[in-house]
Design an enzyme around this catalytic site. Structure first.
Site, PDB file in Angstrom:
ATOM      1  N   HIS A 138     -15.833  -9.239 -30.500  1.00 33.52           N
ATOM      2  CA  HIS A 138     -16.941  -8.310 -30.805  1.00 33.52           C
ATOM      3  C   HIS A 138     -17.668  -8.560 -32.060  1.00 33.52           C
ATOM      4  O   HIS A 138     -17.012  -8.953 -32.997  1.00 33.52           O
ATOM      5  CB  HIS A 138     -16.274  -7.063 -30.961  1.00 33.52           C
ATOM      6  CG  HIS A 138     -16.025  -6.439 -29.524  1.00 33.52           C
ATOM      7  ND1 HIS A 138     -16.792  -6.565 -28.491  1.00 33.52           N
ATOM      8  CD2 HIS A 138     -14.834  -5.957 -28.818  1.00 33.52           C
ATOM      9  CE1 HIS A 138     -16.212  -6.055 -27.679  1.00 33.52           C
ATOM     10  NE2 HIS A 138     -14.712  -5.708 -27.705  1.00 33.52           N
ATOM     11  N   ARG A 395     -15.148 -11.833 -17.820  1.00 35.85           N
ATOM     12  CA  ARG A 395     -15.658 -10.612 -17.967  1.00 35.85           C
ATOM     13  C   ARG A 395     -17.176 -10.536 -17.712  1.00 35.85           C
ATOM     14  O   ARG A 395     -17.954 -11.278 -18.333  1.00 35.85           O
ATOM     15  CB  ARG A 395     -15.234  -9.601 -19.098  1.00 35.85           C
ATOM     16  CG  ARG A 395     -15.745  -8.236 -18.917  1.00 35.85           C
ATOM     17  CD  ARG A 395     -15.330  -7.145 -20.120  1.00 35.85           C
ATOM     18  NE  ARG A 395     -16.268  -7.329 -21.077  1.00 35.85           N
ATOM     19  CZ  ARG A 395     -16.589  -6.324 -22.113  1.00 35.85           C
ATOM     20  NH1 ARG A 395     -16.410  -5.233 -21.559  1.00 35.85           N
ATOM     21  NH2 ARG A 395     -17.438  -6.558 -23.056  1.00 35.85           N
ATOM     22  N   GLU A 505     -14.784   3.095 -17.639  1.00 37.52           N
ATOM     23  CA  GLU A 505     -15.283   3.120 -19.041  1.00 37.52           C
ATOM     24  C   GLU A 505     -15.903   4.584 -19.299  1.00 37.52           C
ATOM     25  O   GLU A 505     -15.385   5.208 -20.212  1.00 37.52           O
ATOM     26  CB  GLU A 505     -16.298   2.025 -19.368  1.00 37.52           C
ATOM     27  CG  GLU A 505     -15.779   0.529 -19.092  1.00 37.52           C
ATOM     28  CD  GLU A 505     -17.007  -0.456 -19.707  1.00 37.52           C
ATOM     29  OE1 GLU A 505     -17.181  -0.348 -20.822  1.00 37.52           O
ATOM     30  OE2 GLU A 505     -17.391  -0.957 -18.674  1.00 37.52           O
ATOM     31  N   ASP A 542     -16.730   2.942 -24.600  1.00 36.49           N
ATOM     32  CA  ASP A 542     -18.039   3.494 -23.843  1.00 36.49           C
ATOM     33  C   ASP A 542     -17.591   4.997 -23.331  1.00 36.49           C
ATOM     34  O   ASP A 542     -18.569   5.903 -23.407  1.00 36.49           O
ATOM     35  CB  ASP A 542     -18.202   2.689 -22.602  1.00 36.49           C
ATOM     36  CG  ASP A 542     -19.091   1.544 -22.988  1.00 36.49           C
ATOM     37  OD1 ASP A 542     -20.430   1.855 -23.178  1.00 36.49           O
ATOM     38  OD2 ASP A 542     -18.700   0.163 -23.222  1.00 36.49           O
ATOM     39  N   ARG A 580      -9.395  -1.427 -26.681  1.00 35.22           N
ATOM     40  CA  ARG A 580      -9.449  -0.361 -28.110  1.00 35.22           C
ATOM     41  C   ARG A 580     -10.372  -1.317 -28.797  1.00 35.22           C
ATOM     42  O   ARG A 580     -10.585  -2.575 -28.986  1.00 35.22           O
ATOM     43  CB  ARG A 580      -8.123  -0.129 -28.578  1.00 35.22           C
ATOM     44  CG  ARG A 580      -7.195   0.694 -27.799  1.00 35.22           C
ATOM     45  CD  ARG A 580      -5.776   0.639 -28.730  1.00 35.22           C
ATOM     46  NE  ARG A 580      -5.043   1.563 -28.006  1.00 35.22           N
ATOM     47  CZ  ARG A 580      -5.080   2.856 -28.447  1.00 35.22           C
ATOM     48  NH1 ARG A 580      -5.858   3.403 -29.054  1.00 35.22           N
ATOM     49  NH2 ARG A 580      -4.123   3.732 -27.738  1.00 35.22           N
ATOM     50  N   ARG A 712     -25.164  -0.665 -27.546  1.00 37.78           N
ATOM     51  CA  ARG A 712     -23.574  -0.934 -27.030  1.00 37.78           C
ATOM     52  C   ARG A 712     -22.743   0.049 -27.969  1.00 37.78           C
ATOM     53  O   ARG A 712     -23.257   0.186 -29.110  1.00 37.78           O
ATOM     54  CB  ARG A 712     -23.274  -2.421 -27.492  1.00 37.78           C
ATOM     55  CG  ARG A 712     -24.075  -3.470 -26.580  1.00 37.78           C
ATOM     56  CD  ARG A 712     -23.401  -4.862 -26.542  1.00 37.78           C
ATOM     57  NE  ARG A 712     -21.958  -4.787 -25.600  1.00 37.78           N
ATOM     58  CZ  ARG A 712     -21.865  -5.137 -24.393  1.00 37.78           C
ATOM     59  NH1 ARG A 712     -23.289  -5.402 -23.861  1.00 37.78           N
ATOM     60  NH2 ARG A 712     -21.039  -5.174 -23.699  1.00 37.78           N
TER      61      ARG A 712
END
Length: 879
Positions: A138, A395, A505, A542, A580, A712
């Site tokens: 991330h 993913r 989500e 999300d 998380r 995002r």
């Protein structure tokens, strides 16, 4: 102040002094004087001196473009040095001497002993212990790899200085090295000049494994064994695998067009190469160690007569690992391999079996101490990392699979799959999954998007079983989303079962998760292939962005609880995968408290959790820190299973339902309901400028033309953290609690705070967030960057924030935030002196930057990026 925190202060002051010396040499005395003047004014401003506050504002709003970079860098560097000192403090010798933490494994086993816990039950629980950390790329790691390395070296110096028997000469040598490292950091560009590629992100992740986890994991396993042996009276089996490492780096293509099938293949090659390299170094050392001559008859029968039998076996492995390096070197360079696959190490057992044979023979021949030396560490590494270094998750977003299958059905002339009902989709998918003929025509040319999906599935099909841990479907909404991926994998020729993991989500998706999974489990084909094992991923980021922190937390809890009950009813083993982030707004919380606040029985099959960006470095970046992190995770998981938290009372659930509905309404009425919210958000935070910061390979938005809903979750949180309003982490929660109290149910809230870990952890997280907010700084952003007609929004939010702080303080019966954790309050106060100037500089820089959006000053742009990374360091968590 205890000695421990006196040492921390001393280290921070020393590092700050060395930084000042560096700045004086590099920039001159005038700049150092300016920086020191700003620091003193910031300190006085924080102490309530209104004249100092006005002077601070004047000084920073009139600073020249020429001076703005060194001033921003100085405060940013100091916050990084503070982080280093605090990270070191958690593993210092003094901290360990003083630490009597009731959260540690040691304390847990003492409690179990005091309660006469069953040894059999404890052993069984330890045997089933699983901590699977999934490293993600991330884009919140704001510190460059070259600086991270220097920070690690600074940490080592602090460790050496802790010895109180150093001579003045020895101390002087270490301090000179520290000064040099700080100077090297100062003269290194802290902002990446180019955005990292997904391959670069994987290299960063694997460097973290090499520099920290490779040492930390075996050390933790020794620690676990010692605590368990003290309680059980015997050692744990060598072959246990309580820690596993997986990675999204190179596999997470959701919203990232730069993660292609080719990148995934390259990253898999890199992982194999890095694993062979690390094992080769271990094996070379082992070849030097294992010069013993005595072995068991069984060992001789298997490996032949040799003067130094263990060394013979180890040297054979060394030759194979060298060949393995050559093989994957060629693969990465796209050359035909120089060696045959038959001559290299492709599977864990090729390393495990001969080395475990060595271990058993050494034990049988009375050489326990040698067997339990570095050989045992290598065996642990084979079990936990394997010859792939880490497993990879793939993913992708659910609609990409729908679009691919729809393109196939349209080409075949059997209709548009995307337009079919859910029942029609399921019927078609199950029929095709049971069919022996291929669905996809051989000579068909699909679109580039569908081709990429199919190529990814082919890359998966080429891997040996176990290399790919699972395939995650983000934004999963229906049973057909899961079946569709199974069909695509079947068509690509995957010869074994790969877990396909729905990621629920949004609030609605979490609420529907039990119904969707029940539908899946009712399909005979599906029950047949999963072998009674199912993984489900719970999305934190999300869901919080969709509904606010309180409503999202309760939806996550209910979804986990419903899924646990469903799978127990059907006899299916469930693994819950927690997505998380580092911040409260993305589900982050102190690890131990967060795990103990999960629903009962939700951790019985272990913990699988994402570790992201800068949190990887804070929690796992040094071997000693990694050991402590694993210790906290292990003690929480074992405690949750052996001493489970209470089931919530019916009246607690009713109150939580009300809190959830009210907080969600309040949150959405602001974020979605106010027509001015989006323009206010864009003006009052550096959200638009964040995209210019080359943090990660992934774009900040799923849809570049969309509004907040397309943003995002990470930059959404990141932006609000920068202006110190921290809105996503609290909006709606405090107001909903106050409404319940006003309705005369305050006694139930009090009871929930005292007796229900789930609720008390949420309130504790709110308190932590509030302690990092600052209404005055947020107001500076508004008054300098936002149109006057939108100021009302910020004023309303700040009034609500102040009201919510009072509400939370009334629950804790304290006069100030973090009163129970004074050292955290102290740490935040210390940082504020350095983050305040960065925030005020950022306001001024945003104003200058937005005045000339087409042609910004390079100095202004550079300084703005530095303030963003500096504030991130000051807050200790970003996205």
């Amino acid at each position: 102040m205890t000695n421990e925190y006196r040492t921390l202060r001393h280290n921070i002051n020393m590092l700050g002094r060395f930084l000042g010396e560096t700045i004086n040499d590099a920039q001159g005395e005038d700049i150092l004087t300016l920086i020191e003047n700003v620091r003193q004014l910031s300190k006085q401003s924080r102490a309530g001196d209104s004249l100092a506050r006005k002077t601070l504002l004047d000084t920073l709003s009139t600073i020249s473009n020429e001076n703005i970079i060194p001033v921003a860098r100085a405060f940013s560097h100091f916050l990084n040095l503070t982080n280093i000192a605090e990270q070191y403090q958690t593993v210092s010798r003094q901290h360990k001497d003083l630490q009597s933490s009731n959260r540690s494994l040691s304390a847990l086993f003492q409690r179990l002993k005091a309660q006469n816990a069953s040894k059999e039950e404890v052993y069984k629980t330890v045997e089933n212990l699983l901590i699977e950390l999934v490293l993600t790329a991330h884009p919140t790691e704001t510190t460059r790899r070259s600086l991270v390395h220097k920070h690690v070296e600074i940490n080592k110096c602090l460790s050496k200085l802790e010895h109180d028997d150093l001579t003045p000469k020895e101390r002087g040598i270490i301090e000179r090295l520290l000064l040099r490292l700080i100077a090297e950091a100062w003269h290194t560009n802290e902002i990446r000049t180019v955005r990292p590629t997904p391959f670069d992100e994987a290299k960063w992740g694997y460097a973290m494994i090499e520099n920290s986890l490779w040492q930390g994991v075996p050390e933790f396993l020794r620690q676990l064994n010692e605590h368990a042996r003290e309680f059980l009276g015997y050692d744990l089996p060598v072959g246990l695998r309580p820690v596993r490492i997986s990675s999204w780096m190179g596999g997470d293509r959701d919203g990232n067009p730069f993660v292609t099938s080719k990148i995934t293949q390259q990253v898999l090659y890199l992982a194999r190469w890095k694993a062979a390299d690390l094992f080769l170094n271990d094996i070379k050392s082992l070849a030097d160690e294992l010069s013993m001559v005595k072995c068991t008859p069984e060992f001789t029968a298997k490996y032949g007569e040799h003067l130094e039998p263990y060394r013979f076996v180890v040297k054979e492995l060394r030759a194979k690992l060298i060949a393995t390096l050559d093989y994957f070197d060629d693969c990465m360079a796209n050359r035909p391999p120089r060696v045959n696959q038959a001559d290299i190490i492709m599977e864990d057992n090729q390393l495990w079996e001969p080395l475990y044979d060595c271990y058993q023979s050494l034990m049988a021949c009375g050489m326990r101490i040698i067997a339990n030396g570095s050989l045992l560490d290598i065996l642990h590494r084979i079990r936990c990392f394997g010859v792939t270094l880490s497993q990879m998750d793939i993913r992708q977003e659910s609609t990409r699979h729908t679009d691919a299958i729809a393109e196939i059905t349209r080409y075949l002339g059997i209709g548009d799959y995307a337009q079919w009902s859910e029942a029609e989709k399921q019927s078609f998918l199950v029929r095709e999954l049971n069919s022996r003929r291929p669905l996809i025509p051989t000579h068909w040319k699909p679109s580039a998007e569908t081709q990429e999906i199919l190529e990814t599935c082919k890359v998966i099909a080429q891997q040996k079983q176990g290399v790919i841990a699972c395939y995650i479907i983000s934004m999963a909404r229906s049973a057909s989303d899961v079946l569709a991926v199974h069909l695509l994998l079947k068509e690509a020729g995957v010869p074994y079962h790969i877990p396909v993991v729905p990621l629920f989500e949004t609030l609605d998706d979490l609420d529907a998760s039990e119904r969707v999974m029940r539908q899946l489990f009712n399909i005979g084909w599906y029950r047949g292939v999963i072998n009674n094992h199912q993984m489900v991923m719970i999305g934190y980021s999300d869901s919080a962005k969709d509904a606010g922190m309180m409503a999202a937390s309760w939806a996550q809890y209910r979804a986990q609880e419903a899924l646990v009950n469903l799978t127990e009813e059907l006899g299916i083993e469930l693994t819950l995968f927690h997505g998380r982030g580092g911040t409260i707004g993305r589900g982050g919380a102190p690890a131990h408290a967060a795990l103990l606040s999960q629903p009962p029985r939700s951790l019985k099959n272990g913990l699988r959790v994402t570790e992201q960006g800068e949190m990887i470095r804070f929690k796992l970046g040094l071997p000693e820190v990694a050991v402590e992190t694993f210790d906290l995770y292990a003690s929480a998981i074992l405690e949750a299973n052996l001493l489970p938290p209470p089931e919530p009372k019916a009246e607690w659930r009713t109150v939580m339902d009300e809190l959830s509905a009210t907080s969600c309404d309040i949150y959405r009425s602001v974020v979605r309901g106010d027509k001015d919210f989006v323009p206010y958000f864009r003006s009052a935070t550096p959200e638009q400028e964040l995209s210019k910061l080359p943090l990660g390979s992934r774009p900040a938005k799923r849809n570049p033309n969309g509004g907040v809903e397309s943003l995002r979750a990470i930059p959404w949180i990141f932006a609000w953290m920068q202006n110190r309003l921290m809105l996503p982490a609290w909006l709606g929660a405090g107001a909903a609690i106050q409404k319940i109290v006003d309705e005369g149910k305050g006694h139930i809230i009090e009871e929930m705070c005292k007796a229900w870990p789930f609720f008390s952890t949420r309130v504790g997280m709110l308190e932590m967030v509030f302690s990092k907010t600052d209404t005055w700084l947020s107001e500076q952003y508004d008054h300098n960057l936002v149109k006057k007609e939108l100021w009302y929004l910020g004023e309303n939010l700040r009034n609500q924030l102040n009201a919510d702080i009072k509400t939370v303080l009334s629950l804790s019966h304290k006069d100030e935030l973090m009163a129970d954790l004074p050292w955290i309050a102290d740490s935040i106060a210390l940082r504020n002196v350095y983050t305040d100037p960065l925030n005020l500089l950022q306001v001024e820089l945003l104003r200058r930057f937005r005045e000339l959006p087409e042609n910004p000053s390079p100095d202004v742009e550079q300084a703005l990026m530095i303030t963003i990374t500096g504030i991130a360091a000051g807050m200790r968590n970003t996205g």
